[in-house]
Scaffold this active site. Structure first.
Site, PDB file in Angstrom:
ATOM      1  N   LYS A  55     -15.124 -11.786   2.186  1.00 36.67           N
ATOM      2  CA  LYS A  55     -13.717 -11.396   2.093  1.00 36.67           C
ATOM      3  C   LYS A  55     -13.350 -10.180   2.936  1.00 36.67           C
ATOM      4  CE  LYS A  55     -11.722 -14.255  -0.950  1.00 36.67           C
ATOM      5  NZ  LYS A  55     -10.464 -14.981  -0.691  1.00 36.67           N
ATOM      6  N   SER A 306     -21.230 -17.811   0.373  1.00 38.49           N
ATOM      7  CA  SER A 306     -20.062 -16.963   0.650  1.00 38.49           C
ATOM      8  C   SER A 306     -20.007 -15.660  -0.139  1.00 38.49           C
ATOM      9  CB  SER A 306     -18.773 -17.760   0.406  1.00 38.49           C
ATOM     10  OG  SER A 306     -18.708 -18.197  -0.947  1.00 38.49           O
TER      11      SER A 306
END
Length: 407
Positions: A55, A306
């Site tokens: 992110k 991720s």
């Protein structure tokens, strides 16, 4: 691909802007998952990225593109997890004041981490939607700049730098599996890869119980999915964005789903075999390979991990459940004479069987058991099935009645 040329150029720019702000995470070949899937599996380790997830890429690039007045006003975002930490870290690095609105029931560890990266945290509402509504209202009322977690070209461009890194390190990649929630990550990676190598298959992977993008593709437009219940909270997005929906529809090879137990088993294998801590949402792509949802036999396949921001108590439950499923932890119960020395006799047999006691409980007060007897329940860690058989046989030879049971 000409329609996404401008976005691809943004991704190239993002790679330069983000130098020194984020890590270029490595691509790690996994013998274990290659054997399990029949393919040649590489893990893109964004769980080792700064703040523990991808992110920070999108957040940092989006903030770098703000006008000076917008930077001076500060930024605000809504998140219960990785977006919060990515925005907080990136804003601090860029000298921008940040405010994160989080639901009141957000994990304390994530609240503290977000504050630790320099953000002002506001706790509001019980759901992400409550927090989002408050962030949008605050932005409108005060002029602070709202930063969307996925439906923003600059955020997408930042995430797309992962696709560039994959091709840099593995030019002959065949398949890429990407966790899919709101679609920002999958959109950026698909543009980055398809613009250069359109023959590469890029898959989006959702949790089956939180598959809003798959439902939207089936309806031909973004739709809202209610009643989500999944351990993959990081990709539990009720409705994809209009921009991300369009890119996913145009560029992804397919959107597939994985089940909850498939995800947690992959998480366990990552921890035990690859020595990697990955959150459930972060390993759905690899889970799709491991469990055959995406066929990668004899192909070079990248699974994007991720994120690695996982609650430790949840992780311990996953490990515990998997040990029972694999037969490496068992439950045993039986009755013994309620007198001095009986427990010692049991434990001597357990030790002689090379079995370890994790938990033990003695019940003297069950009305269905004779007054001179007690029930003994044990949770045991065992090296293999033969040790359990040996232990039960030794109990029987000693005149003790013990058996395996399910909780």
């Amino acid at each position: 691909m000409k329609k996404y040329k401008a976005l691809f150029e943004k991704i190239l720019d993002a790679r330069e802007v983000l130098r020194g702000i984020k890590h270029v995470t490595r691509l790690d070949h996994s013998t274990t998952f290659s054997r399990m899937s029949g393919g040649n599996v590489y893990l893109k380790l964004e769980n080792l990225q700064k703040t523990g997830s991808f992110k920070v890429r999108g957040a940092a690039y989006a903030m770098s593109q703000l006008k000076e007045a917008e930077k001076k006003a500060g930024v605000i975002a809504a998140s219960a997890g990785n977006h919060a930490q990515g925005v907080a870290y990136a804003a601090t690095r860029l000298g921008i004041e940040s405010t994160i609105v989080m639901p009141v029931f957000s994990p304390v560890a994530k609240i503290q981490a977000t504050q630790g990266y320099g953000a002002n945290v506001i706790l509001h509402g019980t759901t992400f939607d409550d927090a989002l509504a408050h962030a949008l209202k605050t932005s409108k009322d005060t002029g602070v700049t709202f930063l969307h977690p996925f439906n923003d070209e600059n955020v997408i461009a930042g995430q797309g730098t992962i696709g560039l890194e994959i091709l840099d390190e593995l030019p002959d990649v065949d398949n890429v599996a990407v966790p899919l929630g709101g679609g920002g990550l999958a959109s950026g990676i698909s543009v980055a890869i398809n613009y250069q190598k359109p023959e590469v298959n890029v898959y989006g992977v959702e949790a089956a119980s939180a598959a809003s993008m798959k439902a939207s593709l089936e309806q031909g437009k973004p739709v809202k999915v209610e009643g989500m219940s999944t351990v993959c909270d990081g990709i539990a997005v009720k409705m994809p964005g209009k921009l991300t929906f369009r890119i996913v529809k145009d560029l992804l090879t397919d959107v597939v789903t994985v089940e909850e137990l498939e995800v947690t088993r992959t998480l366990f294998h990552l921890l035990e075999r690859a020595k990697l801590v990955v959150e459930p949402a972060g390993c759905v792509g690899l889970s799709a390979y491991e469990h055959g949802v995406i066929d990668i036999k004899n192909k070079n396949a990248v699974a994007l991990l991720s994120g690695g921001n996982i609650d430790m108590s949840f992780l311990s439950r996953v490990v515990g459940k998997e040990l029972f499923r694999l037969g490496r932890s068992v439950r045993v119960k039986g009755t013994i004479l309620d007198r001095v020395g009986s427990m010692n006799q049991v434990l001597e047999i357990v030790a002689a069987s090379r079995v370890s006691v994790v938990e033990i409980d003695q019940d003297r007060f069950d009305p269905d058991i004779a007054p001179n007897m007690a029930e003994l329940r044990m949770v045991l860690e065992v090296p293999d099935e033969s040790a359990v058989r040996r232990m039960l046989s030794m109990f029987n030879e000693a005149g003790l009645r013990f058996e395996l049971y399910e909780d």
